[in-house]
Design an enzyme around this catalytic site. Structure first.
Site, mmCIF file in Angstrom:
data_model
loop_
_atom_site.group_PDB
_atom_site.id
_atom_site.type_symbol
_atom_site.label_atom_id
_atom_site.label_comp_id
_atom_site.label_asym_id
_atom_site.label_seq_id
_atom_site.Cartn_x
_atom_site.Cartn_y
_atom_site.Cartn_z
ATOM 1 C CB THR A 30 -0.918 0.011 1.255
ATOM 2 O OG1 THR A 30 -1.830 -1.064 1.127
ATOM 3 C CG2 THR A 30 -1.693 1.303 1.382
ATOM 4 C CD GLN A 54 -7.383 -22.739 16.687
ATOM 5 O OE1 GLN A 54 -8.392 -22.158 17.066
ATOM 6 N NE2 GLN A 54 -7.429 -23.894 16.061
ATOM 7 C CB CYS A 55 -4.046 -18.797 22.809
ATOM 8 S SG CYS A 55 -5.383 -19.707 23.525
ATOM 9 C CB THR A 70 0.474 -4.094 6.296
ATOM 10 O OG1 THR A 70 -0.780 -4.018 5.618
ATOM 11 C CG2 THR A 70 1.077 -2.711 6.402
ATOM 12 C CG ASP A 71 -2.589 -7.532 3.188
ATOM 13 O OD1 ASP A 71 -2.959 -6.830 4.149
ATOM 14 O OD2 ASP A 71 -3.148 -7.503 2.074
ATOM 15 C CG ASP A 98 -1.546 -6.649 -2.546
ATOM 16 O OD1 ASP A 98 -1.347 -7.403 -1.570
ATOM 17 O OD2 ASP A 98 -2.488 -5.853 -2.604
ATOM 18 C CB SER A 99 2.677 -8.009 0.920
ATOM 19 O OG SER A 99 1.591 -7.964 1.799
ATOM 20 C CB SER A 100 -2.013 -10.768 -1.183
ATOM 21 O OG SER A 100 -2.567 -9.965 -0.186
HETATM 22 N N1 ASP Z 1 -2.629 -5.397 0.324
HETATM 23 C C1 ASP Z 1 -1.570 -4.543 0.808
HETATM 24 C C2 ASP Z 1 -0.293 -5.337 0.816
HETATM 25 O O1 ASP Z 1 -0.059 -6.084 1.721
HETATM 26 C C3 ASP Z 1 -1.902 -4.024 2.163
HETATM 27 C C4 ASP Z 1 -0.895 -3.066 2.758
HETATM 28 O O2 ASP Z 1 0.204 -2.873 2.292
HETATM 29 O O3 ASP Z 1 -1.226 -2.447 3.793
HETATM 30 O O4 ASP Z 1 0.483 -5.252 -0.094
#
Ligand code: ASP
Length: 361
Positions: free
Chosen positions: A33, A297-298, A108-109, A76-78
C-alpha cells in the site's frame, strides 16, 4: 535467480555523500500500500516509485546517506512467495558490506511472514533489517508512509551512544511507533494505523518524541559473519482445528502428496481432539515422515504438551511443541529447517530450539 544487479538510486539528503561518518542505509522497495495508487477500476495497485524522495520531503532532512533499490515489478504482499524472500535476502547479502542498515518497504498483509522468513535466512545478521510500510499510500492525505519510513531509517541507523556498535542487529518490523522482532510480529488490524502486535515478546523499541530502545530485549551482535541461506522447503501446510472439523478435511491436508511439514493450529495450551480417527490421521502423517509443529490458536500463553489428556499423545507421536511461537514464524521455520535437509535428529533439534528469538524457551 532474478537480477541481483538492480541499479542503486542515491537519494539526496542533508548528509554530505563524501562524509564517511554519516550512516549509509539502503531502502528496498518491494510494493505494498505504501506505494499504491488507484487504477481505472478504482482498485489499489502497486506503482513503480521513480523518486520516493519527491513524495517524502522529510527524507531530505535526514543526516543519513540513502540509496534505494526498487524491484522491477512491485507487488501487493498477498502475492509474496518464498522465492521472493530468498531474492531479497540475496540482495541484502550483496549490498551488506556497503551499508550500515536496510529498510524494506513492504505491504502489511504478509509482512510478518516475510520478516520471520528473513530472520531465519539471514543467519548471524549483524546489521538492522527493518520492514515497514503504510496503511495509507504515500501521497494520499493522512498517509502514515513518511512517518513510518523516516523512523524506520532512524532505527536502522541507531548505534549505542558510547561503543558506537549497532543497536538493533535483527530483522524487525517498525510500524506506527512500535519496533517488533521479525519473528514475533503479527498483523492484527486492517483499518487502524496500529497494524501490528508483538506477540509474546516485548517491543524492541517505541518511538515517541525520541526513540526508546529496550536493549535487554534486543539480540546481541553475532560472533560470526553473515550467512545467507538459499533454500526454503515449500511443501508445508497449516491445519487449523475447529470443533466439527471432518476426517476428510484433516486427511486432505495431511495427505497432500510430498508434504514435509505442517503447522497444527491447536486450542489453548496445545490441545486437540482425542477421537481415534484424528489420532490415526496424525500417526499416518508421522509415519510418512511429515513433521508436525503444534502451535496454539491463542495469541498469548504457550503450548504445554501433556498438560491435558487432549495433548498427552503428541510427544509420543513425535509432534513438536511450538512453545509460544506465532503461526507466521512457525510456517517459515518449517520452510527454513526442512530446507536445510539435515538428519532427522538435527531437524528435530532445530525445530524444537529457539533459532531467531521466535520462542521463549
Ligand atoms: N494489500 C496490501 C499489501 O499487503 C496491504 C498493505 O500494504 O497495507 O500489499
Amino acid at each position: 535467480m532474478p537480477d541481483l544487479d538492480l541499479p542503486l538510486l542515491p537519494l539526496p539528503t542533508r548528509a554530505d555523500p563524501a562524509d564517511a561518518t554519516a550512516p549509509r542505509l539502503l531502502i528496498l522497495y518491494t510494493g505494498g500500500t505504501v506505494g499504491m495508487a488507484l487504477n481505472r477500476s478504482n482498485e489499489l495497485v502497486p506503482m513503480k516509485f521513480g523518486r520516493i524522495d519527491h513524495k517524502m520531503p522529510d527524507l531530505a532532512r535526514l543526516p543519513l546517506r540513502l540509496a534505494m533499490l526498487s524491484l522491477p515489478a512491485p507487488i501487493d504482499s498477498s502475492n509474496v512467495m518464498p522465492a521472493d524472500w530468498l531474492y531479497w535476502a540475496q540482495l541484502i547479502g550483496r549490498h551488506y558490506p556497503d551499508f550500515d542498515g536496510f529498510v524494506i518497504l513492504h505491504g502489511t498483509d504478509t509482512m510478518a511472514y516475510s520478516a520471520a522468513a528473513l530472520s531465519y535466512v539471514l543467519k548471524h545478521l549483524g546489521k538492522p533489517v527493518v520492514f515497514t510500510g503504510a496503511q495509507v499510500p504515500v501521497g494520499a492525505s493522512r498517509s502514515d508512509a513518511q512517518r513510518n519510513l523516516v523512523t524506520a531509517l532512524e532505527i536502522a541507523a541507531a548505534r549505542h551512544s558510547r561503543a558506537r556498535t549497532v543497536r538493533v542487529p535483527e530483522v524487525c518490523v517498525f510500524f506506527n511507533d512500535v519496533l517488533i522482532r521479525g519473528t514475533r510480529a503479527k498483523k492484527v488490524e486492517s483499518h487502524q494505523f496500529a497494524a501490528f502486535k508483538s506477540e509474546n515478546y516485548p517491543p524492541l523499541a517505541r518511538a515517541g518524541i525520541g526513540l526508546e530502545f529496550d536493549d535487554k530485549s534486543i539480540r546481541p551482535l553475532p560472533a560470526a559473519r553473515l550467512q545467507v541461506h538459499t533454500r526454503l522447503e515449500t511443501a508445508v501446510a497449516v491445519l487449523r482445528l475447529f470443533p466439527g472439523i471432518t476426517v476428510a478435511a484433516v486427511r486432505a491436508i495431511l495427505g497432500i502428496p510430498g508434504l514435509r511439514g505442517c503447522v497444527l493450529e491447536t486450542y489453548g495450551s496445545g490441545n486437540a481432539p482425542t477421537a481415534p480417527w484424528f489420532l490415526n490421521c496424525l500417526a499416518e502423517a508421522r509415519q510418512r515422515g511429515v513433521w508436525l509443529l503444534n502451535v496454539s490458536q491463542c495469541e498469548e500463553g504457550r503450548v504445554v504438551q501433556g498438560k491435558y489428556e487432549t495433548s498427552s499423545y503428541f510427544a509420543e507421536m513425535g509432534i513438536i511443541g511450538g512453545d509460544d511461537i506465532t503461526t507466521e514464524a512457525a510456517v517459515t521455520k518449517l520452510m527454513f529447517v526442512l530446507g536445510l535437509d539435515v538428519s532427522e535428529a538435527r531437524t528435530r533439534e532445530l525445530l524444537s530450539q529457539d533459532l531467531r528469538g521466535e520462542i521463549t524457551p
